[in-house]
Design an enzyme around this catalytic site. Structure first.
Site, PDB file in Angstrom:
ATOM      1  N   ASP A  73       0.821  -1.211   0.000  1.00  0.00           N
ATOM      2  CA  ASP A  73       0.000   0.000   0.000  1.00  0.00           C
ATOM      3  C   ASP A  73       0.854   1.258   0.000  1.00  0.00           C
ATOM      4  O   ASP A  73       2.062   1.213   0.197  1.00  0.00           O
ATOM      5  CB  ASP A  73      -0.932  -0.020   1.213  1.00  0.00           C
ATOM      6  N   TYR A  95       7.578  -9.709   6.752  1.00  0.00           N
ATOM      7  CA  TYR A  95       7.452  -8.257   6.906  1.00  0.00           C
ATOM      8  C   TYR A  95       8.102  -7.820   8.208  1.00  0.00           C
ATOM      9  O   TYR A  95       8.169  -8.579   9.169  1.00  0.00           O
ATOM     10  CB  TYR A  95       5.973  -7.859   6.969  1.00  0.00           C
TER      11      TYR A  95
END
Lengths: 245, 245
Positions: free
Chosen positions: B52, B110
């Site tokens: 994003d 992540y």
């Protein structure tokens, strides 16, 4: 009332520290913010020294005289409200009017970071992306020659005025982690471009283009033409300013 | 010929990963660069997944089919010539046409970085500037509840379609250094905003607003309305994509 303001900034969005007409500088942003707090009466801030375009600071200082009555805590809060996000006030304290942010400096510490590994886009404005291996052992040998009191004439870019270039370096160290080299320099004062010129010659040593002892020879020569390299600004950080007690 | 391209990017200058008309995205910059190399014939790149707006990647992958004959090394070099400085190709390799950058993913990792210390202007786009202390011990207790296979419905922001939200997390860890918290999550796949929503609830735990066990209760509830917090994008990094051999 005189205040000593400790602040940090990201140098990548500024044309430099010092005010220049119509250009975005750290000094002009600080003065704009404090002028608002000072009921619109113009102020001038006095820094511990300048930094050049693209150079960062994790701990820089200015002093300023303000007419309005305000606590240190409120001044910090107000400045951080008015300042852009790339400058941040860490601390404010009242000082007496004999104190001067430039003349009372005892020592300063700079850090320079270089990446020998793969180009990292996230760090492109914050770490010099050299992206090749260097002979770090030789660089460690060479950096020691900077320690002590020397005439740094050979490491100053602008030296038309032949001013006094004698400075004392009390710490000169290289550390290596994850293919990143960190150079640390501490001393009584640094001339313009001095740190970037010292790093530049150390890179030449790391490239095996010159020997560690050549750094001593260049230093002793007091001849700038012997050393034409300046490491880029983005790797340089003003880390500490140490004042007289 | 199909190529697998490993690359990194600084997410702060992009509106997101995926192409959107007239907006600057990572995908459109990649496709522009490769189209030039492919003699102007338009190409579409297929990523391991999207990120994003504002999210960074140290190791992201796309595959692409190119008509012109070019070695992997030359493709890497040409892309880095044409790409803007905030995207960098790390590696290119030829793969067979059964390989798909998205469908062949085994696991992803992540990292999320949060600063509890003083606001740092240099890291403002790269580390979430929370700037307050958190109860890290409680957060360490809470993060364990994410380990294993769960229906992560309560941690997905957009879930109108009631798609399958079952995912397996194989690593969920918190480390602390210099008042910076690093969250690491590794798993078979992550839903949109899942990492930032997990970090968001862990921050609530760190604020002592909820107990560690409440994280398990929210997870088990499969109810998004129980967890309204999303940590900001700038602290999030795609670190690794692991493919089937």
């Amino acid at each position: 009332m005189r205040y000593l303001i400790k602040f940090s900034y990201d140098g990548s969005g500024f044309i430099g520290y010092q005010t220049q007409p119509n250009l975005r500088t750290v000094q002009s942003e600080l003065e704009k913010a404090i002028t608002r707090i000072n009921d619109g009466k113009r102020v001038i801030v006095h820094a511990s020294g300048r930094t050049d375009k693209g150079v960062h600071a994790l701990s820089q200082f200015v002093h300023v005289d303000i007419d309005v009555s305000i606590t240190s805590a409120k001044l910090k809060r107000a400045m951080n409200t008015y300042l852009p996000k790339d400058i941040h006030v860490i601390n404010v304290k009242e000082v007496n009017d004999k104190f001067h942010a430039r003349y009372c400096v005892l020592e300063k510490e700079y850090k320079y970071i270089l990446n020998m590994g793969e180009f990292n886009p996230i760090e492109r404005n914050y770490v010099f992306q050299y992206n090749h291996d260097l002979n770090v052992e030789n660089m460690k040998d060479a950096i020691k020659y900077f320690l002590g009191e020397h005439d740094f004439r050979a490491f100053v870019t602008e030296n038309k005025d032949k001013a006094n270039c004698v400075r004392t370096i009390t710490k000169a160290r290289i550390s290596l982690k994850n293919r990143k080299i960190t150079f640390t320099f501490k001393g009584t004062g640094f001339l313009r471009y001095q740190v970037r010129n010292m790093v530049g010659i150390l890179i030449k040593v790391g490239e095996n283009k010159i020997d560690p002892i050549d750094v001593k020879k260049i230093l002793d020569s007091c001849d700038r033409s012997k050393n034409g390299v300046t490491a880029p600004a983005e790797g340089l950080y003003l880390m500490k300013v140490i004042y007289k007690k």
